[in-house]
Design a protein around this motif. Structure first.
Motif, PDB file in Angstrom:
ATOM      1  N   VAL A   1       0.822  -1.213   0.000  1.00  0.00           N
ATOM      2  CA  VAL A   1       0.000   0.000   0.000  1.00  0.00           C
ATOM      3  C   VAL A   1       0.852   1.257   0.000  1.00  0.00           C
ATOM      4  CG1 VAL A   1      -1.625   1.358   1.393  1.00  0.00           C
ATOM      5  CG2 VAL A   1      -2.009  -1.084   1.061  1.00  0.00           C
ATOM      6  N   THR A   2       1.957   1.237   0.730  1.00  0.00           N
ATOM      7  CA  THR A   2       2.745   2.462   0.934  1.00  0.00           C
ATOM      8  C   THR A   2       4.023   2.502   0.123  1.00  0.00           C
ATOM      9  OG1 THR A   2       3.896   1.479   2.835  1.00  0.00           O
ATOM     10  CG2 THR A   2       1.864   2.715   3.274  1.00  0.00           C
ATOM     11  N   ARG A   3       4.214   1.560  -0.781  1.00  0.00           N
ATOM     12  CA  ARG A   3       5.449   1.532  -1.558  1.00  0.00           C
ATOM     13  C   ARG A   3       5.715   2.894  -2.189  1.00  0.00           C
ATOM     14  NH1 ARG A   3       9.471  -1.569  -1.029  1.00  0.00           N
ATOM     15  NH2 ARG A   3       8.165  -3.436  -1.161  1.00  0.00           N
ATOM     16  N   THR A   4       6.886   3.459  -1.936  1.00  0.00           N
ATOM     17  CA  THR A   4       7.237   4.770  -2.474  1.00  0.00           C
ATOM     18  C   THR A   4       7.413   4.675  -3.985  1.00  0.00           C
ATOM     19  OG1 THR A   4       8.346   5.337  -0.418  1.00  0.00           O
ATOM     20  CG2 THR A   4       8.877   6.668  -2.353  1.00  0.00           C
ATOM     21  N   GLU A   5       6.693   5.516  -4.701  1.00  0.00           N
ATOM     22  CA  GLU A   5       6.824   5.565  -6.149  1.00  0.00           C
ATOM     23  C   GLU A   5       7.834   6.640  -6.539  1.00  0.00           C
ATOM     24  OE1 GLU A   5       5.482   3.327  -7.784  1.00  0.00           O
ATOM     25  OE2 GLU A   5       3.825   2.594  -6.586  1.00  0.00           O
ATOM     26  N   TYR A   6       8.249   6.638  -7.789  1.00  0.00           N
ATOM     27  CA  TYR A   6       9.336   7.525  -8.180  1.00  0.00           C
ATOM     28  C   TYR A   6       8.960   9.002  -8.124  1.00  0.00           C
ATOM     29  CZ  TYR A   6       7.046   7.964 -12.740  1.00  0.00           C
ATOM     30  OH  TYR A   6       6.143   8.219 -13.746  1.00  0.00           O
ATOM     31  N   TRP A   7       7.658   9.302  -8.143  1.00  0.00           N
ATOM     32  CA  TRP A   7       7.256  10.714  -8.108  1.00  0.00           C
ATOM     33  C   TRP A   7       6.990  11.224  -6.697  1.00  0.00           C
ATOM     34  CZ3 TRP A   7       4.047   6.994 -10.455  1.00  0.00           C
ATOM     35  CH2 TRP A   7       2.938   6.627  -9.699  1.00  0.00           C
ATOM     36  N   ASP A   8       7.105  10.359  -5.702  1.00  0.00           N
ATOM     37  CA  ASP A   8       6.818  10.778  -4.342  1.00  0.00           C
ATOM     38  C   ASP A   8       8.009  11.496  -3.728  1.00  0.00           C
ATOM     39  OD1 ASP A   8       4.205   9.893  -4.027  1.00  0.00           O
ATOM     40  OD2 ASP A   8       4.849   7.844  -3.667  1.00  0.00           O
ATOM     41  N   PRO A   9       7.783  12.411  -2.790  1.00  0.00           N
ATOM     42  CA  PRO A   9       8.898  13.102  -2.139  1.00  0.00           C
ATOM     43  C   PRO A   9       9.746  12.136  -1.327  1.00  0.00           C
ATOM     44  CG  PRO A   9       6.825  13.573  -1.000  1.00  0.00           C
ATOM     45  CD  PRO A   9       6.466  12.867  -2.276  1.00  0.00           C
ATOM     46  N   ALA A  10      11.034  12.421  -1.261  1.00  0.00           N
ATOM     47  CA  ALA A  10      11.956  11.531  -0.571  1.00  0.00           C
ATOM     48  C   ALA A  10      11.671  11.457   0.920  1.00  0.00           C
ATOM     49  CB  ALA A  10      13.397  11.996  -0.811  1.00  0.00           C
ATOM     50  N   TRP A  11      11.013  12.474   1.486  1.00  0.00           N
ATOM     51  CA  TRP A  11      10.753  12.484   2.928  1.00  0.00           C
ATOM     52  C   TRP A  11       9.436  11.836   3.301  1.00  0.00           C
ATOM     53  CZ3 TRP A  11       6.412  15.263   2.522  1.00  0.00           C
ATOM     54  CH2 TRP A  11       6.367  16.300   1.590  1.00  0.00           C
ATOM     55  N   ARG A  12       8.792  11.177   2.355  1.00  0.00           N
ATOM     56  CA  ARG A  12       7.587  10.418   2.692  1.00  0.00           C
ATOM     57  C   ARG A  12       7.915   9.342   3.718  1.00  0.00           C
ATOM     58  NH1 ARG A  12       4.012   6.862  -1.629  1.00  0.00           N
ATOM     59  NH2 ARG A  12       2.651   5.881  -0.119  1.00  0.00           N
ATOM     60  N   VAL A  13       6.972   9.066   4.617  1.00  0.00           N
ATOM     61  CA  VAL A  13       7.193   8.042   5.633  1.00  0.00           C
ATOM     62  C   VAL A  13       7.391   6.685   4.958  1.00  0.00           C
ATOM     63  CG1 VAL A  13       6.186   6.824   7.584  1.00  0.00           C
ATOM     64  CG2 VAL A  13       5.890   9.284   7.375  1.00  0.00           C
ATOM     65  N   THR A  14       8.465   6.015   5.305  1.00  0.00           N
ATOM     66  CA  THR A  14       8.811   4.719   4.721  1.00  0.00           C
ATOM     67  C   THR A  14       8.877   3.663   5.819  1.00  0.00           C
ATOM     68  OG1 THR A  14      11.181   5.057   5.018  1.00  0.00           O
ATOM     69  CG2 THR A  14      10.198   5.897   2.966  1.00  0.00           C
ATOM     70  N   PRO A  15       8.866   2.371   5.459  1.00  0.00           N
ATOM     71  CA  PRO A  15       9.001   1.324   6.467  1.00  0.00           C
ATOM     72  C   PRO A  15      10.257   1.458   7.320  1.00  0.00           C
ATOM     73  CG  PRO A  15       8.208   0.387   4.420  1.00  0.00           C
ATOM     74  CD  PRO A  15       8.550   1.820   4.126  1.00  0.00           C
ATOM     75  N   GLN A  16      11.377   1.868   6.698  1.00  0.00           N
ATOM     76  CA  GLN A  16      12.605   2.025   7.468  1.00  0.00           C
ATOM     77  C   GLN A  16      12.470   3.130   8.509  1.00  0.00           C
ATOM     78  OE1 GLN A  16      15.170   0.108   7.418  1.00  0.00           O
ATOM     79  NE2 GLN A  16      14.973  -1.055   5.537  1.00  0.00           N
ATOM     80  N   HIS A  17      11.807   4.212   8.141  1.00  0.00           N
ATOM     81  CA  HIS A  17      11.579   5.315   9.077  1.00  0.00           C
ATOM     82  C   HIS A  17      10.682   4.861  10.227  1.00  0.00           C
ATOM     83  CE1 HIS A  17      11.025   9.441  10.446  1.00  0.00           C
ATOM     84  NE2 HIS A  17       9.724   9.216  10.491  1.00  0.00           N
ATOM     85  N   LEU A  18       9.627   4.142   9.901  1.00  0.00           N
ATOM     86  CA  LEU A  18       8.733   3.645  10.943  1.00  0.00           C
ATOM     87  C   LEU A  18       9.451   2.665  11.865  1.00  0.00           C
ATOM     88  CD1 LEU A  18       5.486   3.063   8.858  1.00  0.00           C
ATOM     89  CD2 LEU A  18       5.993   4.969  10.385  1.00  0.00           C
ATOM     90  N   ALA A  19      10.319   1.847  11.298  1.00  0.00           N
ATOM     91  CA  ALA A  19      11.074   0.899  12.118  1.00  0.00           C
ATOM     92  C   ALA A  19      11.968   1.641  13.103  1.00  0.00           C
ATOM     93  CB  ALA A  19      11.910  -0.018  11.226  1.00  0.00           C
ATOM     94  N   SER A  20      12.580   2.736  12.668  1.00  0.00           N
ATOM     95  CA  SER A  20      13.416   3.521  13.576  1.00  0.00           C
ATOM     96  C   SER A  20      12.578   4.149  14.688  1.00  0.00           C
ATOM     97  CB  SER A  20      14.161   4.611  12.797  1.00  0.00           C
ATOM     98  OG  SER A  20      15.060   4.048  11.872  1.00  0.00           O
ATOM     99  N   GLN A  21      11.375   4.612  14.344  1.00  0.00           N
ATOM    100  CA  GLN A  21      10.486   5.155  15.369  1.00  0.00           C
ATOM    101  C   GLN A  21      10.139   4.077  16.406  1.00  0.00           C
ATOM    102  OE1 GLN A  21       7.135   6.790  13.191  1.00  0.00           O
ATOM    103  NE2 GLN A  21       7.941   8.861  13.449  1.00  0.00           N
TER     104      GLN A  21
END
Length: 216
Positions: A38-58
């Protein structure tokens, strides 16, 4: 100013995953893989979009600072959700487990629908505008569904970017996935019964005609 740090336990993707873990019949691994689809970052999305790696760090951070006293500041329903999701291992250990699953899922290709079946919550998240496709078609008002759809699209013009384009994009994506995966197509027919292949074909064709005539 009042501070409300308990929001990290009550809203957002981490809280949503906890809810799936607490109330779902499927393995948490499946829900994490679905979350990735559902949340897979696409090439047009901003780089600062919440990603699985970011959530894992949280989650790593939350597991180290967690306290029962802090969780008790959350609404009762959210406390029940987190404790049900964690089970006997406790909330900090559950957070660490979820962080690990997010990292592992992010390092691999999206799970196929043959391996991890499409879930109802995925459909609500990715295709919300395909769940009520006859909302503008009233009995007797139009001679056909296509005519009612054309009237809807023309009624939204010139502000087509608000609903016409998102619906068009969702319809194209659903048609592509149905063509690529028989498992997706079978589940999608059950979970989004109004979005039949015929309806999606009419929707995309009618919308494309409008875009070509008025926005080209």
């Amino acid at each position: 100013m009042a501070l409300h740090p308990e929001g990290m336990f009550t809203t957002g993707p981490i809280a949503y995953l906890a809810g799936l873990a607490a109330g779902g019949a499927d393995p948490l691994e499946w829900e994490v893989l679905r979350f990735g689809r559902v949340t897979r970052t696409e090439y047009w999305d901003p780089a600062w979009r919440v990603t699985p790696q970011h959530l894992a760090s949280q989650l790593d951070y939350l597991s180290t600072v967690f306290s029962e006293e802090f969780l008790d500041t959350c609404p009762e329903a959210d406390r029940r959700t987190w404790r049900a999701a964690a089970g006997a291992q406790g909330v900090p250990a559950f957070m660490t487990e979820l962080a690990t699953l997010l990292r592992l899922a992010d390092r691999q290709r999206d799970a196929t629908y043959e391996d991890v079946p499409l879930a109802a919550w995925e459909v609500r998240a990715r295709f919300p505008l395909l769940l009520s496709l006859d909302g503008w078609a009233y009995d007797g008002e139009y001679a056909s569904y296509e005519e009612s759809l054309r009237a809807f699209v023309e009624g939204e013009h010139p502000d087509c970017s608000y609903e016409v384009m998102p619906r068009f994009n969702q319809a194209l994506t659903a048609r592509m996935l149905c063509a690529e995966s028989a498992a997706f197509a079978a589940s999608f027919r059950v979970l989004a019964p109004e979005a039949t292949p015929e309806t999606l074909e009419v929707l995309t064709r009618t919308t494309l005609t409008h875009l070509t005539e008025h926005h080209a």
